[in-house]
Design a protein around this motif. Structure first.
Motif: not given
Length: 301
Positions: A41-54
């Motif tokens: 699992k990846a826990t967000v420490v500081k706001a980061t973007d979630l991307f979707k691959k097209q």
């Protein structure tokens, strides 16, 4: 109702209609449910973007993950964590990654491979969190195969002696020894294996018996049936009796026809156990060794 064949089977022992599978219990890691295929699992420490691959290979921002959010990780590249549904999170100091612990992963089941010892088959496990527990499980299962082989050798010796009394009688039938196993349960840090042994020494058919091996995968120790049922063995017997007494397929007429103790092979199922009975014990030979499902609500209260 005491069955004469039970005594016969005990002499050959080496040591010692289930319900459909129910819903798999949840596997938790902290306060998050783990799903199959998850590696961490990846826990967000500081706001980061979630991307979707097209489809064209480009990444498009879906939203911003807030500090404290945790997303499941199923695979990773040199720069990205794959979090499912074609979505990715960039590797950076803004994200803390944790590998799924082996103790959690094995709740989905461990790797089981088929082995052979001088013609006798037995399973071996891999991937337990404790290597000591893994060795204990594997040693126990190997030892059963070794005992089966030794019993087959003794049977052949017995055949030589018995055949002397037959001389040239054309109706002599060779003796044989049968051994195999079934993997019955592999989840929630539990493993259930039923080892089957059988002999044929003439007559209409041979006899077969089962030995249940039910392991705690955290320790490698075996569960006993009375230990699982706790102080509710009588309740389990009552449940089985009430389930079978009106079924004409079974030899169950009186309450004493059902006896449950550590001589019964058993195996775990989701939300309960299946308790096995020997040939002829509660049904005809054609029924084999019936396994009757007892839900955990009968003995966990």
């Amino acid at each position: 109702m005491k069955k004469w064949l039970t005594a016969c089977i005990v002499m050959f022992m080496l040591i010692g209609i289930s319900s459909p599978a129910l819903t798999q219990a949840k596997v938790m890691w902290g306060n998050q449910e783990v799903v199959k295929g998850q590696i961490g699992k990846a826990t967000v420490v500081k706001a980061t973007d979630l991307f979707k691959k097209q489809g064209n290979g480009k990444y498009v921002k879906v939203r911003t993950l807030k500090a404290g959010e945790a997303v499941r990780v199923f695979s990773s590249t040199s720069t990205m964590y794959y979090v499912g549904s074609s979505q990715y999170v960039k590797k950076s100091a803004n994200v803390k990654y944790q590998v799924l612990p082996a103790s959690v992963k094995q709740q989905f089941g461990v790797t089981v491979t088929k082995k052979s010892y001088k013609g006798m088959t037995y399973p071996q496990v891999q991937g337990l969190a404790s290597k000591q527990a893994e060795a204990r499980v594997n040693r126990t299962l190997l030892m059963h195969a070794q005992r089966s082989y030794n019993a087959s050798v003794q049977l052949k010796k017995q055949e030589v002696e018995d055949k002397k009394d037959w001389g040239s009688d054309p109706y002599w039938l060779p003796y044989s020894y049968y051994q195999t196993y079934e993997l019955k349960y592999n989840a929630e840090n539990k493993l259930s294996v039923i080892m089957y042994d059988g002999t044929y020494m003439g007559g209409a058919h041979g006899i077969e018996w089962a030995t249940g091996y039910n392991f705690d995968l955290n320790t490698g120790n075996r569960y006993s049936l009375t230990g699982v049922l706790k102080n509710h063995t009588y309740d389990a017997e009552d449940y089985i009796y009430n389930k079978l007494v009106y079924d004409d397929n079974y030899f169950v007429e009186d309450r004493d026809d059902i006896t449950v103790n550590n001589d019964n092979a058993f195996y775990f199922q989701n939300n309960g156990v299946a308790i096995m009975f020997t040939e002829y014990e509660i049904g005809p030979y054609s029924m084999g060794m019936p396994a009757i499902f007892v839900p955990s609500t009968v003995y966990n209260y």
